[in-house]
Scaffold this motif. Structure first.
Motif, PDB file in Angstrom:
ATOM      1  N   MET A  32     -11.408   0.580  -7.187  1.00 10.34           N
ATOM      2  CA  MET A  32     -10.793   0.419  -8.501  1.00 10.34           C
ATOM      3  C   MET A  32      -9.268   0.480  -8.436  1.00 10.34           C
ATOM      4  SD  MET A  32     -13.447  -0.151 -10.296  1.00 10.34           S
ATOM      5  CE  MET A  32     -12.937  -0.051 -11.998  1.00 10.34           C
ATOM      6  N   LYS A  33      -8.708   0.240  -7.234  1.00 12.39           N
ATOM      7  CA  LYS A  33      -7.270   0.151  -7.048  1.00 12.39           C
ATOM      8  C   LYS A  33      -6.927  -1.236  -6.513  1.00 12.39           C
ATOM      9  CE  LYS A  33      -5.909   4.392  -8.072  1.00 12.39           C
ATOM     10  NZ  LYS A  33      -4.918   4.670  -9.135  1.00 12.39           N
ATOM     11  N   ILE A  34      -5.694  -1.694  -6.820  1.00 12.89           N
ATOM     12  CA  ILE A  34      -5.248  -3.015  -6.388  1.00 12.89           C
ATOM     13  C   ILE A  34      -4.337  -2.823  -5.192  1.00 12.89           C
ATOM     14  CG2 ILE A  34      -4.002  -5.108  -7.081  1.00 12.89           C
ATOM     15  CD1 ILE A  34      -4.765  -4.439  -9.988  1.00 12.89           C
ATOM     16  N   HIS A  35      -4.766  -3.317  -4.013  1.00 20.76           N
ATOM     17  CA  HIS A  35      -4.078  -3.146  -2.739  1.00 20.76           C
ATOM     18  C   HIS A  35      -3.360  -4.447  -2.410  1.00 20.76           C
ATOM     19  CE1 HIS A  35      -4.363  -1.726   1.725  1.00 20.76           C
ATOM     20  NE2 HIS A  35      -3.187  -1.425   1.159  1.00 20.76           N
ATOM     21  N   VAL A  36      -2.014  -4.405  -2.255  1.00 22.45           N
ATOM     22  CA  VAL A  36      -1.240  -5.624  -2.026  1.00 22.45           C
ATOM     23  C   VAL A  36      -0.372  -5.474  -0.800  1.00 22.45           C
ATOM     24  CG1 VAL A  36      -1.198  -6.082  -4.514  1.00 22.45           C
ATOM     25  CG2 VAL A  36       0.748  -4.936  -3.454  1.00 22.45           C
ATOM     26  N   THR A  37       0.027  -6.603  -0.258  1.00 25.60           N
ATOM     27  CA  THR A  37       0.961  -6.625   0.875  1.00 25.60           C
ATOM     28  C   THR A  37       2.381  -6.597   0.340  1.00 25.60           C
ATOM     29  OG1 THR A  37       1.032  -9.024   0.882  1.00 25.60           O
ATOM     30  CG2 THR A  37      -0.654  -7.961   2.257  1.00 25.60           C
ATOM     31  N   GLU A  38       3.332  -6.472   1.257  1.00 26.47           N
ATOM     32  CA  GLU A  38       4.736  -6.405   0.860  1.00 26.47           C
ATOM     33  C   GLU A  38       5.198  -7.721   0.248  1.00 26.47           C
ATOM     34  OE1 GLU A  38       8.952  -4.614   2.467  1.00 26.47           O
ATOM     35  OE2 GLU A  38       7.395  -5.118   3.931  1.00 26.47           O
ATOM     36  N   THR A  39       4.674  -8.883   0.723  1.00 26.48           N
ATOM     37  CA  THR A  39       5.097 -10.179   0.171  1.00 26.48           C
ATOM     38  C   THR A  39       4.686 -10.310  -1.299  1.00 26.48           C
ATOM     39  OG1 THR A  39       3.054 -11.158   1.020  1.00 26.48           O
ATOM     40  CG2 THR A  39       5.021 -11.355   2.402  1.00 26.48           C
ATOM     41  N   THR A  40       3.539  -9.803  -1.626  1.00 27.88           N
ATOM     42  CA  THR A  40       3.112  -9.854  -3.029  1.00 27.88           C
ATOM     43  C   THR A  40       3.912  -8.881  -3.868  1.00 27.88           C
ATOM     44  OG1 THR A  40       0.866 -10.466  -2.368  1.00 27.88           O
ATOM     45  CG2 THR A  40       1.150  -9.587  -4.592  1.00 27.88           C
ATOM     46  N   LYS A  41       4.178  -7.695  -3.291  1.00 29.89           N
ATOM     47  CA  LYS A  41       4.933  -6.679  -4.024  1.00 29.89           C
ATOM     48  C   LYS A  41       6.341  -7.160  -4.337  1.00 29.89           C
ATOM     49  CE  LYS A  41       7.561  -2.635  -3.943  1.00 29.89           C
ATOM     50  NZ  LYS A  41       8.917  -2.351  -3.464  1.00 29.89           N
ATOM     51  N   VAL A  42       6.992  -7.838  -3.399  1.00 30.93           N
ATOM     52  CA  VAL A  42       8.354  -8.336  -3.595  1.00 30.93           C
ATOM     53  C   VAL A  42       8.407  -9.324  -4.773  1.00 30.93           C
ATOM     54  CG1 VAL A  42      10.182  -9.751  -2.568  1.00 30.93           C
ATOM     55  CG2 VAL A  42       9.092  -7.946  -1.227  1.00 30.93           C
ATOM     56  N   GLN A  43       7.375 -10.183  -4.905  1.00 27.96           N
ATOM     57  CA  GLN A  43       7.369 -11.207  -5.955  1.00 27.96           C
ATOM     58  C   GLN A  43       7.026 -10.641  -7.342  1.00 27.96           C
ATOM     59  OE1 GLN A  43       5.334 -14.933  -4.969  1.00 27.96           O
ATOM     60  NE2 GLN A  43       5.390 -14.380  -2.792  1.00 27.96           N
ATOM     61  N   THR A  44       6.537  -9.407  -7.392  1.00 24.27           N
ATOM     62  CA  THR A  44       6.085  -8.873  -8.690  1.00 24.27           C
ATOM     63  C   THR A  44       6.687  -7.527  -9.039  1.00 24.27           C
ATOM     64  OG1 THR A  44       4.171  -7.834  -7.601  1.00 24.27           O
ATOM     65  CG2 THR A  44       3.870 -10.073  -8.492  1.00 24.27           C
ATOM     66  N   SER A  45       7.573  -6.967  -8.195  1.00 27.45           N
ATOM     67  CA  SER A  45       8.081  -5.608  -8.401  1.00 27.45           C
ATOM     68  C   SER A  45       8.901  -5.468  -9.677  1.00 27.45           C
ATOM     69  CB  SER A  45       8.922  -5.182  -7.184  1.00 27.45           C
ATOM     70  OG  SER A  45      10.015  -6.099  -7.014  1.00 27.45           O
ATOM     71  N   GLU A  46       9.481  -6.569 -10.178  1.00 27.33           N
ATOM     72  CA  GLU A  46      10.272  -6.480 -11.399  1.00 27.33           C
ATOM     73  C   GLU A  46       9.392  -6.245 -12.634  1.00 27.33           C
ATOM     74  OE1 GLU A  46      12.732  -9.876 -11.796  1.00 27.33           O
ATOM     75  OE2 GLU A  46      13.940  -9.455 -10.014  1.00 27.33           O
ATOM     76  N   LEU A  47       8.107  -6.595 -12.545  1.00 24.26           N
ATOM     77  CA  LEU A  47       7.203  -6.475 -13.693  1.00 24.26           C
ATOM     78  C   LEU A  47       6.188  -5.348 -13.549  1.00 24.26           C
ATOM     79  CD1 LEU A  47       6.469 -10.283 -14.317  1.00 24.26           C
ATOM     80  CD2 LEU A  47       8.070  -8.818 -15.561  1.00 24.26           C
ATOM     81  N   PHE A  48       5.916  -4.946 -12.330  1.00 26.14           N
ATOM     82  CA  PHE A  48       4.875  -3.944 -12.096  1.00 26.14           C
ATOM     83  C   PHE A  48       5.406  -2.841 -11.188  1.00 26.14           C
ATOM     84  CE2 PHE A  48       2.842  -8.065 -12.721  1.00 26.14           C
ATOM     85  CZ  PHE A  48       2.032  -7.788 -13.815  1.00 26.14           C
ATOM     86  N   SER A  49       4.850  -1.624 -11.357  1.00 23.17           N
ATOM     87  CA  SER A  49       5.250  -0.474 -10.531  1.00 23.17           C
ATOM     88  C   SER A  49       4.220  -0.266  -9.429  1.00 23.17           C
ATOM     89  CB  SER A  49       5.344   0.791 -11.402  1.00 23.17           C
ATOM     90  OG  SER A  49       6.329   0.608 -12.409  1.00 23.17           O
ATOM     91  N   TYR A  50       4.715   0.100  -8.242  1.00 23.45           N
ATOM     92  CA  TYR A  50       3.838   0.288  -7.085  1.00 23.45           C
ATOM     93  C   TYR A  50       4.041   1.684  -6.497  1.00 23.45           C
ATOM     94  CZ  TYR A  50       3.013  -4.742  -7.238  1.00 23.45           C
ATOM     95  OH  TYR A  50       2.648  -6.008  -7.623  1.00 23.45           O
ATOM     96  N   SER A  51       3.072   2.129  -5.727  1.00 22.41           N
ATOM     97  CA  SER A  51       3.147   3.412  -5.025  1.00 22.41           C
ATOM     98  C   SER A  51       4.079   3.283  -3.813  1.00 22.41           C
ATOM     99  CB  SER A  51       1.746   3.829  -4.565  1.00 22.41           C
ATOM    100  OG  SER A  51       1.268   2.888  -3.601  1.00 22.41           O
TER     101      SER A  51
END
Length: 706
Positions: free
Chosen positions: A669-688
């Motif tokens: 029930m958690k969303i696991h992403v790579t760094e490439t995905t995190k870079v493209q979405t970090s402005e809209l979503f918060s990550y651990s």
């Protein structure tokens, strides 16, 4: 009118009146008038009943010179004319209800334009206005006697313009008849025949009243027609009274479907056709009536001329001129009475009217005392009474009728002489006396040139209207055939388009839109493309093996179908492309475009969050509780179609493999992403905080949880 004719008329009209009232009460019983499906028929029955009743009263009080008789005769005849117009209108309204297959509100008469646009026949409003106009003329008649008048004995007589009332009474029926013909396909055959029969009955009365005067033929046949409508409604229309239903509309099975299979393209042509049909039938009826009037003539009321200064010669400016002179060459002294002079008196009746025959006439002139007439006068029946010489036209039973009764009728622009031998005092001078001349006449329109021209023009217009009507009908039939062909082509085209849409829909369920279009355009080409930045998602149900082992196969399939259907609906709404499902694994991609800086990663994060919500919603409704792992990765990959039969659209590349590893190494029930995905979405979503993850084939990688 004889007493026998009068009594028979009163009995017949009263009998019909009682029946019409009984029928109206029966139709009304147990229903509110506003909700009664037979409301218009009730109006027809009651109005016809009152028409019969007042016509019977007019006959009953005919010739009654008492104050009650004076007013009853006038009121009754006035209401007879008004009710005739009202019944004609309500019958037209009744026909319109059959055409529209529903009970109509009388308020539509206040909005003619809107009503016609909604399909109500325009003839209804024409009949309505003619009826109003006819009633107004009846009111005007009370002041100028243009239709009828009453003599000193309170006897009803027709006036010169009585034929106008006949034509105005006929026009609504003719217009309603054309409306019936034009809309006959919208009603059942038996109903159409029933309504036509009602139309024919008063028309027979119109013809009879021109031939046989004395009976109220039109009203008699209107009463028969009203009863016919009721009895046919019992048999053909299945009134709601037997079932207890109180429907607002007139129920089946009396109607055909109002949906026409063929609609004429040119509405203007249909309107023109209906106009010419109405004109043709109306002209036919008017020409028929005018022809009958021309043959039989139209009886005009009696007229009395009071001549205070007798003429010595004809005065052509007068419609009728009468002279009565003592013959200066034929006079002598009475041998038996020397105080009297015997002389021949010559009278001449001049008919200066161009289209009117004088059918009955009588002559009266003042005389002094001690006058007498010798036997053997000519062209008249002579008598002396109360100091008057009275002369009457000879009749069939009179001995003076030696030439036949027709000889004594005075045709247009002709004269008739009469005379006698009379003994009077010496100083008697007829030119100093008052003459009273009374005559009855019959209008013969065909003897008038203007009428001939008018009738000829009507016949010419009638022929033209018939020709145009036939031409318009032919063109409409051609258009109908063309429309049939067009409809057939359209139906076949719709079927092909529907089949094509079904095929495209099935193809779009398997392939992305661009790929489906390319495959359709080039079915033999190998389809494979490289995309620079695609975000791939994998999901997997945690512990699916154990869960499926505890359920039946059907329950497993039902569960997966329910869950993945929710995923599919969300993918469609979020703009994400579903790639495939393998067992309990769901694979999707976004950003399948040549633009490297697309928003596919953002779409996929939103989609993943939605999948988590879908699983939670599923758990609220299902006894089996599920959890999923979700893994995302962004990067370049290759997409294409594999196979010729049962082909599949798939994606390949390192980006896909890493996305699969993100799912397998993730947390339920958690969303696991790579760094490439995190870079493209970090402005809209918060990550651990990042964590090092050992990815098979890639070694240690920095990954993140949303």
């Amino acid at each position: 009118m004889t007493d026998f004719t009068r009594i028979i008329s009163i009995i017949t009209l009263t009998f019909l009146s009682v029946f019409c009232f009984q029928v109206g009460i029966f139709l009304w019983s147990g229903h509110k008038l506003k909700q009664n499906g037979r409301r218009t028929l009730i109006f027809i029955e009651f109005f016809t009943g009152f028409l019969m009743l007042f016509d019977a009263l007019a006959y009953f009080y005919r010739g009654n010179t008492s104050p009650a008789g004076y007013y009853m005769v006038r009121i009754s005849n006035f209401l007879v004319f008004v009710l005739n117009s009202s019944v004609s209108f309500f019958f037209c309204f009744y026909v319109c209800e059959f055409i529209k297959s529903s009970r109509l509100s009388l308020t539509i008469l206040l909005h003619p334009k809107d009503s016609v646009k909604k399909g109500l026949p325009i003839q209804l409003f024409i009949v309505f206005y003619i009826s109003i106009f006819s009633i107004l003329l009846t009111i005007i008649n009370q002041f100028n006697n243009m239709y009828y008048f009453f003599d000193a004995n309170n006897i009803y007589h027709r006036s010169a313009l009585y034929s106008v009332s006949v034509v105005l009474g006929l026009l609504p029926a003719l217009i309603t008849f054309t409306m019936l013909l034009q809309n006959r396909k919208k009603m059942a055959k038996n109903v159409f025949i029933s309504l036509i029969v009602y139309f024919v009955m008063p028309f027979i009365g119109v013809i009879l009243i021109l031939f046989v005067y004395g009976y109220s033929w039109i009203n008699f046949f209107l009463g028969i027609g009203a009863l016919h409508l009721f009895y046919s409604s019992l048999k053909l229309m299945e009134l709601q009274f037997y079932t207890g239903e109180r429907a607002a509309s007139i129920s089946s099975p009396i109607y055909k479907s109002n949906n026409e299979s063929i609609k004429i393209t040119s509405k203007k042509r249909v309107v023109r056709s209906h106009f010419w049909q109405t004109l043709t039938i109306t002209l036919a009826g008017v020409i028929l009536i005018l022809t009958i009037i021309s043959i039989t003539g139209l009886s005009l009321p009696d007229k009395t001329l009071t001549i205070n200064q007798p003429y010595t010669a004809n005065d052509p400016t007068k419609a009728v001129c009468v002279t009565f002179l003592r013959n200066a060459d034929k006079q002598w002294v009475d041998g038996e009475d020397p105080d009297r002079t015997g002389a021949q008196y010559d009278g001449v009746i001049f008919n200066n009217m161009k289209s009117t025959i004088i059918t009955e006439w009588s002559f009266s002139i003042n005389l002094p005392d001690n006058c007498s007439v010798d036997p053997g006068p000519w062209n008249g029946t002579f008598s002396i009474a109360q100091n008057h010489l009275n002369v009457q036209k000879p009749h069939e039973e009179d001995k003076e009728n030696i030439h036949g009764v027709d000889f004594y009728k005075i045709t247009p622009l002709k004269t008739l002489g009469f005379g006698c031998i009379m003994y009077t005092p010496h100083d008697y001078q007829p030119l100093e006396q008052t003459i009273n001349f009374t005559y009855s006449s019959t209008l013969k329109p065909l003897s008038n040139t203007l009428f001939k021209v008018f009738l000829s023009l009507l016949i010419i217009v009638f022929i033209i209207s018939i020709t145009i009507t036939m031409l318009e009908d032919k063109l409409i039939r051609v258009e109908q055939e063309n429309k049939k062909l067009e409809n057939t082509v359209k139906e076949r085209t719709k079927e092909l388009e529907a089949e094509k849409n079904r095929s495209e829909s099935l193809l779009l369920n398997i392939l992305p839109k661009e790929v489906a279009q390319e495959l359709t355009a080039h079915p033999g080409r190998t389809i494979a493309k490289e995309y620079p930045n695609v975000t791939v998602l994998f999901t997997d149900i945690v512990g699916f093996t154990n869960i499926s082992g505890s359920l039946k196969a059907e329950e497993v399939v039902t569960m997966l179908n329910h869950l993945f259907t929710m995923f599919d609906e969300r993918a469609q709404s979020e703009g994400v492309e579903k790639i495939k499902t393998i067992g309990d694994s769901y694979m999707a991609a976004s950003g399948l475009t040549q633009n490297k800086h697309n928003d596919g990663a953002v779409k996929m994060i939103k989609f993943a969050l939605g999948l988590v919500e879908d699983v939670r919603k599923f758990n609220e409704e299902s006894p089996v509780k599920l959890e999923i792992r979700l893994g995302l990765n962004s990067g370049p990959l290759v997409a294409g179609v594999i196979g010729k039969t049962k082909f599949i659209y798939d994606i390949w590349g390192d980006t896909v493999n890493v996305a699969s590893r993100m799912e397998s190494t993730g947390i339920p029930m958690k969303i696991h992403v790579t760094e490439t995905t995190k870079v493209q979405t970090s402005e809209l979503f918060s990550y651990s905080e990042n964590k090092d993850t050992d990815v098979k084939g890639k070694g240690m990688m920095k990954t993140y949880f949303l």
